[in-house]
Design a protein around this motif. Structure first.
Motif, PDB file in Angstrom:
ATOM      1  N   UNK A 344       0.828  -1.209   0.000  1.00 15.88           N
ATOM      2  CA  UNK A 344       0.000   0.000   0.000  1.00 15.88           C
ATOM      3  C   UNK A 344       0.862   1.258   0.000  1.00 15.88           C
ATOM      4  N   UNK A 345       1.994   1.210   0.683  1.00 19.95           N
ATOM      5  CA  UNK A 345       2.894   2.368   0.725  1.00 19.95           C
ATOM      6  C   UNK A 345       3.416   2.702  -0.666  1.00 19.95           C
ATOM      7  N   UNK A 346       3.719   1.668  -1.450  1.00 17.81           N
ATOM      8  CA  UNK A 346       4.219   1.893  -2.805  1.00 17.81           C
ATOM      9  C   UNK A 346       3.163   2.542  -3.694  1.00 17.81           C
ATOM     10  N   UNK A 347       1.879   2.361  -3.359  1.00 16.05           N
ATOM     11  CA  UNK A 347       0.791   2.896  -4.191  1.00 16.05           C
ATOM     12  C   UNK A 347       0.060   4.055  -3.513  1.00 16.05           C
ATOM     13  N   UNK A 379       1.365  -6.301  -5.162  1.00 14.05           N
ATOM     14  CA  UNK A 379       1.475  -5.040  -5.885  1.00 14.05           C
ATOM     15  C   UNK A 379       0.626  -5.055  -7.154  1.00 14.05           C
ATOM     16  N   UNK A 380       0.653  -6.162  -7.887  1.00 14.47           N
ATOM     17  CA  UNK A 380      -0.112  -6.228  -9.130  1.00 14.47           C
ATOM     18  C   UNK A 380      -1.612  -6.233  -8.867  1.00 14.47           C
ATOM     19  N   UNK A 381      -2.065  -6.958  -7.835  1.00 18.96           N
ATOM     20  CA  UNK A 381      -3.492  -6.984  -7.523  1.00 18.96           C
ATOM     21  C   UNK A 381      -3.978  -5.626  -7.026  1.00 18.96           C
ATOM     22  N   UNK A 382      -3.174  -4.956  -6.188  1.00 19.49           N
ATOM     23  CA  UNK A 382      -3.552  -3.623  -5.716  1.00 19.49           C
ATOM     24  C   UNK A 382      -3.555  -2.610  -6.855  1.00 19.49           C
ATOM     25  N   UNK A 383      -2.557  -2.702  -7.726  1.00 22.86           N
ATOM     26  CA  UNK A 383      -2.508  -1.812  -8.884  1.00 22.86           C
ATOM     27  C   UNK A 383      -3.740  -1.982  -9.754  1.00 22.86           C
ATOM     28  N   UNK A 394     -13.874   2.631  -2.669  1.00 20.53           N
ATOM     29  CA  UNK A 394     -13.277   1.883  -1.552  1.00 20.53           C
ATOM     30  C   UNK A 394     -12.681   0.585  -2.070  1.00 20.53           C
ATOM     31  N   UNK A 395     -11.557   0.211  -1.499  1.00 19.79           N
ATOM     32  CA  UNK A 395     -10.909  -1.071  -1.763  1.00 19.79           C
ATOM     33  C   UNK A 395     -10.886  -1.842  -0.451  1.00 19.79           C
ATOM     34  N   UNK A 396     -11.365  -3.077  -0.471  1.00 24.95           N
ATOM     35  CA  UNK A 396     -11.457  -3.888   0.744  1.00 24.95           C
ATOM     36  C   UNK A 396     -10.502  -5.067   0.645  1.00 24.95           C
ATOM     37  N   UNK A 397      -9.685  -5.227   1.670  1.00 26.31           N
ATOM     38  CA  UNK A 397      -8.717  -6.329   1.721  1.00 26.31           C
ATOM     39  C   UNK A 397      -9.063  -7.190   2.929  1.00 26.31           C
ATOM     40  N   UNK A 398      -9.311  -8.465   2.694  1.00 29.88           N
ATOM     41  CA  UNK A 398      -9.622  -9.396   3.772  1.00 29.88           C
ATOM     42  C   UNK A 398      -8.706 -10.609   3.666  1.00 29.88           C
ATOM     43  N   UNK A 410      -9.181  -9.203  -2.488  1.00 31.38           N
ATOM     44  CA  UNK A 410      -9.049  -7.767  -2.747  1.00 31.38           C
ATOM     45  C   UNK A 410     -10.226  -7.371  -3.618  1.00 31.38           C
ATOM     46  N   UNK A 411     -11.078  -6.493  -3.088  1.00 30.82           N
ATOM     47  CA  UNK A 411     -12.323  -6.113  -3.762  1.00 30.82           C
ATOM     48  C   UNK A 411     -12.304  -4.626  -4.087  1.00 30.82           C
ATOM     49  N   UNK A 412     -12.634  -4.288  -5.331  1.00 30.52           N
ATOM     50  CA  UNK A 412     -12.790  -2.885  -5.725  1.00 30.52           C
ATOM     51  C   UNK A 412     -14.236  -2.640  -6.145  1.00 30.52           C
ATOM     52  N   UNK A 413     -14.587  -1.365  -6.281  1.00 28.08           N
ATOM     53  CA  UNK A 413     -15.946  -0.974  -6.652  1.00 28.08           C
ATOM     54  C   UNK A 413     -16.014  -0.492  -8.098  1.00 28.08           C
ATOM     55  N   UNK A 414     -15.194  -1.100  -8.943  1.00 30.59           N
ATOM     56  CA  UNK A 414     -15.180  -0.723 -10.351  1.00 30.59           C
ATOM     57  C   UNK A 414     -16.419  -1.203 -11.079  1.00 30.59           C
ATOM     58  N   UNK A 415     -16.387  -1.043 -12.402  1.00 30.39           N
ATOM     59  CA  UNK A 415     -17.561  -1.392 -13.218  1.00 30.39           C
ATOM     60  C   UNK A 415     -17.741  -2.887 -13.373  1.00 30.39           C
ATOM     61  N   UNK A 416     -16.793  -3.681 -12.890  1.00 33.38           N
ATOM     62  CA  UNK A 416     -16.914  -5.129 -12.983  1.00 33.38           C
ATOM     63  C   UNK A 416     -16.349  -5.669 -14.286  1.00 33.38           C
TER      64      UNK A 416
END
Length: 496
Positions: A344-347, A379-383, A394-398, A410-416
């Motif tokens: 997360x720090x890198x991004x 890093x690739x999944x967060x990117x 929001x990005x959710x990491x569980x 790793x869940x994002x709220x993008x268009x899918x």
């Protein structure tokens, strides 16, 4: 078991010879038993088919005979009482149908009693007919006619009883034939344990070295080129093992060359690229003087392309980690929370630019893994999540542990992502539809690198996505050798 098999004199013969020997010893008794049983079943089937048709015909003919006899009696009785010519005509038609039924249907069965009963039936019908159509029919009483038809009904009953006897005989014959086939097939089953034993011996002879060889191939699949390949078995297996050993040596050498080349060319490219990027930023920021609109647009294109090229070089360096099998041996105990926070720090700049909220639900989890490879995966999944997240999303990491396996989502709220693209997004250089205002350009290697690294770490990745409201995309990775650390838990929710 393997040592015992090695002592057999035919262990080092060819697979072809082993296969032919095993097939011959197993197939011959089975084929014989199969052909004999098939012949018996075929005979039973033909006999059963014939019997069923015969029984159906007998039942149908009895039904027709009874119905025709009833109509014949009714028309005869009505004619005797009413003396109408039309009733006589109908009576004659029913009588002819009855005679045809007796002569054409019942006479086809090869039985001693049927001809006698048919003759009695026909004689009684003719006797009734001669009385009804005689000149003295006017004086014929109804009681006389009914008495004659009662006698005819008794003959019909005898015919029906005999028909039932024939049906029972056919059923008994079918049961006897079925019992005979059953005994034959049960006897044939005695061959199966013998053939299974023979087949088992030859299966072990053929498959045991193949399983050993498969284990060696899986090591190659995971990129482990250090362990030499030697397998004892049939001639072909030993030849394949020798060929794989030669291939392993060459692949190892080629892999080292590729890794060295990618590292070298990537670092050589990064040095002039840094100068180009620095100069472009100075021009873009108008540090060396004002720019007109066209110059500003051209500088923006150069700046965007330089950033994309830098990202591509970084992805090539990450991909070099996939090719570098030597790093597979560097497994260590990793604190998952620390690795996620480092990623997360890198991004952090990209996260702040889009004003994203990162929610974490990660316990104090540790796993035995390669730290460098895990950092590339995260890093690739967060990117990817940042790229497709909407502004202020929001990005959710569980993360949790089940049966010593780590599950990380790793869940994002993008268009899918459409379900038809789920298998394509892991292909090399495939790029899904990006947001038009996205500042993060990709090379199409990110998810490919993630999948390859997870495969080498004996892990897996899956995707769940929804393109309708509320839209989201969730990537779930699974890694072995994880456990919950016996330390104080970290906060279950953090915001960046």
């Amino acid at each position: 078991m393997q040592q015992l098999i090695k002592k057999l004199s035919f262990y080092h013969v060819s697979i072809k010879t082993l296969t032919l020997m095993g097939f011959g010893l197993v197939a011959f008794p089975l084929v014989f038993a199969f052909l004999y049983s098939a012949n018996q079943v075929n005979s039973l089937s033909q006999q059963g088919t014939t019997a069923i048709f015969n029984v159906a015909e007998l039942v149908e003919n009895n039904r027709k005979l009874s119905q025709t006899l009833t109509r014949l009696e009714r028309f005869a009785s009505q004619f005797v009482v009413l003396k109408e010519q039309e009733l006589l005509t109908q009576y004659v038609e029913e009588k002819q149908e009855l005679i045809n039924l007796l002569s054409q249907e019942f006479s086809r069965y090869s039985d001693e009693q049927f001809p006698l009963l048919i003759e009695q039936f026909t004689n009684k019908v003719n006797e009734i007919d001669s009385l009804i159509q005689s000149t003295a029919a006017d004086s014929l009483s109804l009681d006389t006619v009914q008495s004659l038809f009662k006698q005819l009904a008794q003959v019909n009953q005898q015919l029906s009883l005999h028909t039932n006897e024939v049906i029972n005989q056919r059923a008994n014959a079918m049961e006897a034939s079925a019992n005979h086939v059953k005994r034959t097939m049960l006897f044939s089953l005695l061959i199966i344990p013998i053939t299974l034993l023979i087949a088992g011996v030859f299966i072990v002879l053929i498959t045991l070295p193949l399983k050993v060889l498969l284990g060696k191939i899986k090591l190659l699949e995971q990129g482990n080129f250090q362990q030499s390949i030697t397998v004892d078995g049939s001639i072909e297996i030993e030849e394949i093992a020798d060929a794989l050993e030669t291939m392993r040596s060459r692949l190892h050498a080629l892999e080292l060359q590729k890794s060295s080349f990618i590292r070298h060319i990537s670092h050589e490219l990064k040095t002039p690229l840094a100068a180009i990027r620095e100069g472009t930023e100075l021009i873009y920021d108008k540090s060396v003087g004002p720019l007109n609109n066209d110059q500003q647009e051209i500088t923006h294109i150069i700046r965007t392309s330089v950033n994309r090229l830098q990202r591509l070089i970084e992805d090539l360096l990450d991909f070099n980690i996939v090719l570098d099998s030597t790093s597979l041996q560097d497994a260590e105990v990793i604190n998952l929370t620390t690795e996620i926070e480092r990623a997360l720090t890198l991004r952090v700049l990209d996260i702040k630019r889009k004003q994203l909220i990162v929610n974490m639900d990660v316990g104090k989890i540790s796993l035995q893994c390669n730290s460098k490879q895990l950092s590339v995966i995260l890093d690739n999944l967060l990117s990817n999540a940042i790229k497709f997240s909407p502004d202020k999303g929001a990005i959710t990491i569980k993360a949790w542990v089940e049966q010593h396996a780590l599950y990380l989502t790793i869940t994002d709220q993008g268009t899918g992502i459409a379900s038809s693209l789920h298998s394509k997004i892991f292909d090399a250089f495939y790029q899904g539809p990006a947001k038009h205002n996205s500042q993060i350009k990709s090379s199409g290697l990110g998810l490919t690198i993630v999948k390859e690294l997870l495969m080498r770490l004996n892990g897996s990745i899956s995707i769940e996505s929804n393109t309708t409201s509320p839209s989201f995309t969730t990537f779930t990775i699974k890694l072995p050798r994880a456990k919950v650390m016996s330390l104080n838990s970290i906060p279950t929710s953090e915001k960046t």
